[in-house]
Scaffold this active site. Structure first.
Site, PDB file in Angstrom:
ATOM      1  N   ASN A   1       0.930  -1.340   0.022  1.00  0.00           N
ATOM      2  CA  ASN A   1      -0.067   0.113   0.002  1.00  0.00           C
ATOM      3  C   ASN A   1       0.895   1.291  -0.048  1.00  0.00           C
ATOM      4  O   ASN A   1       0.385   2.243   0.521  1.00  0.00           O
ATOM      5  CB  ASN A   1      -1.042   0.119   1.208  1.00  0.00           C
ATOM      6  CG  ASN A   1      -0.197  -0.277   2.543  1.00  0.00           C
ATOM      7  OD1 ASN A   1       0.818  -0.193   2.678  1.00  0.00           O
ATOM      8  ND2 ASN A   1      -1.310  -0.882   3.412  1.00  0.00           N
TER       9      ASN A   1
ATOM     10  N   ARG B   1       2.493   6.682  12.104  1.00  0.00           N
ATOM     11  CA  ARG B   1       1.948   6.096  13.442  1.00  0.00           C
ATOM     12  C   ARG B   1       1.759   7.061  14.176  1.00  0.00           C
ATOM     13  O   ARG B   1       2.555   8.251  14.468  1.00  0.00           O
ATOM     14  CB  ARG B   1       2.974   5.093  13.958  1.00  0.00           C
ATOM     15  CG  ARG B   1       2.957   3.761  13.266  1.00  0.00           C
ATOM     16  CD  ARG B   1       1.712   2.959  13.391  1.00  0.00           C
ATOM     17  NE  ARG B   1       1.605   1.727  12.632  1.00  0.00           N
ATOM     18  CZ  ARG B   1       1.455   1.341  11.346  1.00  0.00           C
ATOM     19  NH1 ARG B   1       0.970   2.460  10.578  1.00  0.00           N
ATOM     20  NH2 ARG B   1       1.637   0.150  10.987  1.00  0.00           N
TER      21      ARG B   1
ATOM     22  N   GLN C   1      -5.370   2.893  18.667  1.00  0.00           N
ATOM     23  CA  GLN C   1      -6.312   2.554  17.603  1.00  0.00           C
ATOM     24  C   GLN C   1      -7.284   1.506  17.893  1.00  0.00           C
ATOM     25  O   GLN C   1      -6.731   0.080  18.398  1.00  0.00           O
ATOM     26  CB  GLN C   1      -5.638   2.295  16.034  1.00  0.00           C
ATOM     27  CG  GLN C   1      -5.097   3.620  15.814  1.00  0.00           C
ATOM     28  CD  GLN C   1      -4.590   3.452  14.302  1.00  0.00           C
ATOM     29  OE1 GLN C   1      -3.985   4.506  13.480  1.00  0.00           O
ATOM     30  NE2 GLN C   1      -4.840   2.418  13.652  1.00  0.00           N
TER      31      GLN C   1
ATOM     32  N   HIS D   1      -7.776   5.557  10.236  1.00  0.00           N
ATOM     33  CA  HIS D   1      -6.922   4.721   9.733  1.00  0.00           C
ATOM     34  C   HIS D   1      -7.302   4.283   8.087  1.00  0.00           C
ATOM     35  O   HIS D   1      -7.736   3.148   8.101  1.00  0.00           O
ATOM     36  CB  HIS D   1      -6.220   3.810  10.504  1.00  0.00           C
ATOM     37  CG  HIS D   1      -4.701   3.600   9.856  1.00  0.00           C
ATOM     38  ND1 HIS D   1      -4.110   2.775  10.728  1.00  0.00           N
ATOM     39  CD2 HIS D   1      -4.093   3.758   8.766  1.00  0.00           C
ATOM     40  CE1 HIS D   1      -2.949   2.545  10.104  1.00  0.00           C
ATOM     41  NE2 HIS D   1      -3.046   3.159   8.977  1.00  0.00           N
TER      42      HIS D   1
END
Length: 381
Positions: A149, A287, A316, A335
């Site tokens: 990704n 992050r 998260q 996210h």
């Protein structure tokens, strides 16, 4: 300090001298396996796109394939607390698949109790949800789908830079509210051309971002543990900065592109933020814990940071009272940057490929290993 070497196997660092005879060797292991996949629940959105593979309902699209070979595939989104669904399978699972978007935190305690566990797979990029030292000491293999990704994240970073530079969100909110106040937007809207953009970390994503920024006529700087290739420097016009603290005050826009390690945790703290330009814009799709949470809130409230955008949080999922939700001039989302449909297709295929190799006792592509035979990848050291 940050960027992984392409020749991973030459740079791996042993964490224990006792790991020459591991008792949880991942390769060459035969028989039926219990595989647990942890994904977010898509609910009514699951059926809107057949390629929406990264959700709980579709489980990377590999359930039928796994079960046809005699393996057990458990899917859950319940991953927190002593009574969660994941805990029920800790002791006898062989493989755990999770994503950075809905991470199952694999602690040393969970590793200790997971007597059959051999393989931890990240469907995507970023394995900081795993206690890598504990995984290495236990002889586990940790791997992710490197490169799956990078394009998705780099494109998203470019989008957020433009959103912040052009002060887009206040204008969009005006439209929703039925308002019309051009001055309230224009007073802090700029062109990207001529601005200095610095990336902290120039690995795959950082380099893709610089390639995409080149046509905008930016001044590009990068900080990393090593210089990028001369060809890439020439193509992008990017200049190497040896000292992070010397680079940051030069930047109008700062983008974080480093993995989370104990060395990078809290990288942008109160002191570093104070040294940056007043009015700096910051993008973080790497992050959340790279940034001191309260220091960023204070800097946005004071106006020292003119805008902060990103899609990563700590923890998260972010709780409803997370202060980044309410600070001014933020361009935050859940996210999502690395989980476009195209990205999902790539990381689902990569995960399936590694499982197939695991069943056959074959090695993974070298760049996919985060922990192998007691050794941790350089970017996580």
């Amino acid at each position: 300090m940050f960027r992984a070497s392409r020749e991973f196997s030459k740079l791996l660092r042993p964490t224990s001298p006792l790991l020459t005879s591991l008792d949880r060797a991942v390769h060459g292991s035969s028989g039926s396996k219990k595989i647990v996949g942890v994904f977010y629940k898509a609910n009514e959105y699951a059926d809107k796109n057949p390629n929406f593979l990264g959700c709980l309902e579709h489980g990377l699209g590999i359930k039928n394939w796994l079960e046809s070979q005699g393996h057990t595939y458990i899917l859950t989104d319940d991953k927190e607390g002593p009574n969660c669904e994941l805990e029920k399978h800790i002791e006898d699972m062989h493989v755990l698949i999770t994503t950075p978007f809905h991470p199952a935190y694999v602690t040393a305690d969970r590793i200790k109790r997971a007597k059959n566990l051999q393989l931890l797979l990240t469907a995507g990029i970023g394995s900081d949800h795993v206690d890598l030292q504990a995984a290495a000491a236990a002889g586990l293999t940790v791997a992710e789908v490197t490169g799956s990704n990078t394009v998705s994240v780099a494109e998203d970073e470019l989008m957020r830079i433009l959103i912040l530079v052009r002060n887009f969100l206040p204008g969009h909110h005006q439209v929703i509210k039925g308002e019309w106040n051009v001055a309230a937007i224009a007073y802090r809207s700029y062109d990207l051309e001529g601005k200095t953009v610095g990336t902290v970390g120039a690995g795959r994503i950082g380099q893709l971002l610089m390639q995409r920024l080149k046509p905008f006529g930016c001044n590009l700087l990068y900080y990393d543990r090593a210089k990028i290739s001369p060809e890439m420097e020439k193509e992008t016009g990017a200049k190497f900065e040896e000292d992070l603290d010397a680079m940051l005050p030069k930047c109008d826009v700062v983008v974080l592109n480093v993995p989370l390690t104990e060395k990078t945790r809290g990288l942008l703290n109160k002191e570093r933020i104070a040294k940056m330009k007043k009015g700096v814009l910051i993008v973080n799709n790497a992050r959340g814990a790279l940034v001191d949470t309260q220091a960023m809130v204070d800097a946005c409230n004071s106006g020292h940071v003119a805008g902060y955008g990103g899609d990563v949080w700590y923890p998260q999922p972010a709780p409803k009272d997370h202060p980044w939700r309410y600070m001014p001039n933020q361009a935050m989302t859940p996210h999502i940057s690395g989980t476009t449909i195209d990205g999902q297709i790539r990381y689902a295929a990569g995960t399936k490929d590694m499982l197939d190799r695991y069943f056959k006792g074959e090695d993974f592509p070298a760049q996919n290993y985060i922990v192998k035979e007691g050794k941790i990848a350089p970017q996580y050291q």
